[in-house]
Write an enzyme that holds these catalytic residues in place. Structure first.
Site, short mmCIF file in Angstrom:
data_model
loop_
_atom_site.label_atom_id
_atom_site.label_comp_id
_atom_site.label_asym_id
_atom_site.label_seq_id
_atom_site.Cartn_x
_atom_site.Cartn_y
_atom_site.Cartn_z
N ASP A 51 0.64 -1.40 0.00
CA ASP A 51 0.06 -0.05 -0.05
C ASP A 51 0.97 1.22 0.02
O ASP A 51 1.66 1.47 0.71
CB ASP A 51 -0.76 0.00 1.03
CG ASP A 51 -1.67 -1.02 1.60
OD1 ASP A 51 -1.49 -2.19 0.88
OD2 ASP A 51 -2.14 -1.16 2.71
N GLU A 233 -10.59 -2.44 4.24
CA GLU A 233 -9.11 -1.80 4.57
C GLU A 233 -9.20 -0.47 3.90
O GLU A 233 -9.76 -0.05 3.14
CB GLU A 233 -8.29 -2.77 4.05
CG GLU A 233 -8.27 -4.16 4.52
CD GLU A 233 -7.01 -5.12 3.95
OE1 GLU A 233 -6.69 -5.88 4.65
OE2 GLU A 233 -6.67 -4.88 2.65
C1 FRU Z 1 -4.04 -3.77 2.57
C2 FRU Z 1 -3.25 -4.13 4.16
C3 FRU Z 1 -3.60 -2.99 5.06
C4 FRU Z 1 -2.62 -3.21 6.05
C5 FRU Z 1 -1.46 -3.57 4.93
C6 FRU Z 1 -0.45 -4.56 5.85
O1 FRU Z 1 -3.06 -3.91 1.54
O2 FRU Z 1 -3.75 -5.20 4.39
O3 FRU Z 1 -4.86 -3.24 5.61
O4 FRU Z 1 -2.50 -2.18 7.05
O5 FRU Z 1 -1.95 -4.01 3.95
O6 FRU Z 1 0.74 -4.34 5.13
#
Ligand code: FRU
Length: 510
Positions: A51, A233
């Site tokens: 992300d 998310e």
């Molecule tokens: C989304 C996610 C988020 C989390 C991160 C962990 O892709 O699963 O929810 O904070 O990646 O790397």
């Protein structure tokens, strides 16, 4: 993300050592030659990214932080990587901003400029940049207690170069929700308070604070609305304007449960009163119908301009895509606008306007008869697998763009007038043995209603981004051709014309 699977991959790879070496000038030049390396999208020189995080604009610089694992090319203990740009095309990689600590890994989150020093973390008249992120404690997760994700803050007084974690972390402890993460914070001027939009399993929970340290719950949204094929998310909440009217947009990433499988980002339009978000429509809306635009959010501190960037990947196969020294890239940054169709509000995304200065038209045609198909390969064969293609067409007929290489691999992009859908078909586009469901055709509904449609397609070696109808329908798909795309044909299903055709070359920024 399927954490069980990731843990397995991680434990297998924990035995191998990856060195975090400094990137030499020679490595820099080889970036251009690396197979499948995007040439004008951001990707880390080495290792794993997911992300985009904490994007903030400050003093002429766009900061991008991102989920980063500096010791391998699969997901691992999360850090925040950092890169900056002034124009979205020349990126400078910076030292890692946040490292895991005794409270856990550094999961996704956001950054705000605390101009009025509400947090008291500023010093000598310097406003702090405050990062709000999720601390993910893998030891507590192992013990199967529910409160292993908590919200914490860190601050920087030197424009993001160095960071200090706040001694009172976590600032928002977990009330017992297994998925409690990805805070996106914004200043709500009317209430003179900060609003945190947080993903809490199957819904969004809003919190407010006067000082970024002390948070109180305001409301919940969405457990009975929108797509729920997976966990929610990386949300984002912001106001947009349409003909002088303010409409609030709430982005919510979901994994799995996307319209073409796996991870994707849906959005809601409605109102927000400083405490509660109320949707004004029950229509399911997706920011991008392709499989490879996930966990995206917008830059903060950009005023009315809303600039979005996503992770160009999908949790379904992100850990196995066939890149070598790095894994993961971002989408092209996109300007977001609001539009109204059939009485409902939609978000349009288009490549940032900063892209235009880099486009070098190599072929322009006012009007072109497709007949049995028109071969324009002569114009793209030397473009190194990168191009932008624009044209308009009449939606009473179908058309297809066939992108090909010398191996005979093909990526098909088109419009089907019978189903009124756009599509990207990567079934025969190259390497696909890393994931059973990868070789597929993905479709997206046409939202625009005018008879004339306009498409823009951006190709960067191993990715295709389709912006149809000025970004009302968008599809982003990655693919892995064994050699660079060097052929293009446009075909139709009748005696038809396409208009305003432009093929543009795009330079490499590696
Ligand atoms: C989304 C996610 C988020 C989390 C991160 C962990 O892709 O699963 O929810 O904070 O990646 O790397």
């Amino acid at each position: 993300m399927n954490r069980k699977f990731l843990k397995l991959v991680f434990s297998i790879l924990a035995g191998c050592t990856f060195s975090l070496s400094t990137v030499t000038a020679q490595q820099q030049t080889t970036l251009q030659a690396e197979e499948h390396r995007p040439q004008f999208h951001f990707s880390p020189k080495e290792h794993w990214m997911n992300d985009p995080n904490g994007m903030v604009y400050y003093k002429g610089v766009y900061h991008l932080f991102y989920q980063y694992y500096p010791n391998g090319t699969v997901w691992g203990p999360m850090h925040w990587g950092h890169a900056t740009t002034k124009d979205f095309f020349h990126w400078q990689e910076k030292p890692i901003a946040l490292y895991p600590d005794s409270l856990g890994y550094i999961f996704s989150g956001s950054i705000v400029m605390d101009e009025h020093n509400t947090s008291g973390l500023g010093k000598d008249g310097k406003a702090p940049m405050v990062a709000v992120f999720t601390h993910h404690d893998p030891k507590l997760e192992e013990k199967k207690v529910n409160n292993f994700q908590n919200q914490s803050i860190a601050y920087s007084l030197d424009e993001g170069n160095s960071w200090t974690k706040y001694s009172g972390n976590p600032v928002l402890p977990n009330p017992g929700i297994t998925d409690f993460r990805d805070p996106k914070v914004m200043w709500f001027e009317a209430g003179k308070k900060w609003i945190m939009t947080l993903a809490t399993k199957d819904r969004i929970t809003f919190y407010s604070s006067k000082d970024l340290k002390d948070w109180r719950k305001e409301s919940e949204f969405g457990n009975d609305l929108g797509a729920h094929g997976g966990v929610w998310e990386c949300p984002d909440l912001f106001p947009m304007e349409y003909n002088g009217k303010t409409v609030w947009v709430l982005l919510v990433s979901i994994n799995p449960g996307g319209p073409n499988g796996g991870s994707a980002t849906q959005y809601f339009t409605g109102s927000f009163d400083g405490s509660k978000f109320t949707a004004n429509s029950k229509v399911e809306k997706w920011l991008d119908y392709g499989t490879d635009n996930y966990a995206g959010i917008t830059w903060s501190n950009t005023g009315k301009r809303k600039i979005f960037i996503g992770w160009m990947n999908n949790w379904q196969y992100a850990n196995r895509v066939p890149t070598k020294n790095w894994r993961g890239a971002t989408t092209i940054p996109r300007d977001l606008y609001l539009d109204q169709k059939a009485g409902d509000f939609y978000v349009r995304s288009v490549p940032v306007k900063e892209m235009n200065v880099h486009l070098r038209p190599v072929y322009k045609k006012q009007s072109l008869m497709l007949n049995k198909g028109i071969d324009l390969s002569a114009y793209v064969k030397n473009l190194n697998g990168k191009l932008k293609l624009d044209f308009t067409f009449n939606t009473t007929k179908s058309n297809q763009i066939v992108l090909s290489n010398k191996e005979g691999e093909k990526l098909l992009v088109g419009y089907d007038h019978k189903t009124k859908t756009y599509y990207i078909d990567r079934a025969n586009s190259g390497i696909n043995d890393f994931e059973k469901g990868f070789a597929k055709k993905h479709t997206a509904p046409r939202i625009a209603t005018a008879t004339t449609a306009r498409i823009s397609l951006i190709l960067d070696v191993a990715s295709a981004e389709l912006f149809a109808d000025d970004g009302l329908t968008v599809m982003t798909d990655i693919f892995f051709p064994k050699s660079l795309i060097n052929g293009i044909k446009i075909t139709g299903n009748g005696n038809q014309k396409i208009n305003n055709l432009i093929i543009s070359a795009i330079p490499s920024f590696k």
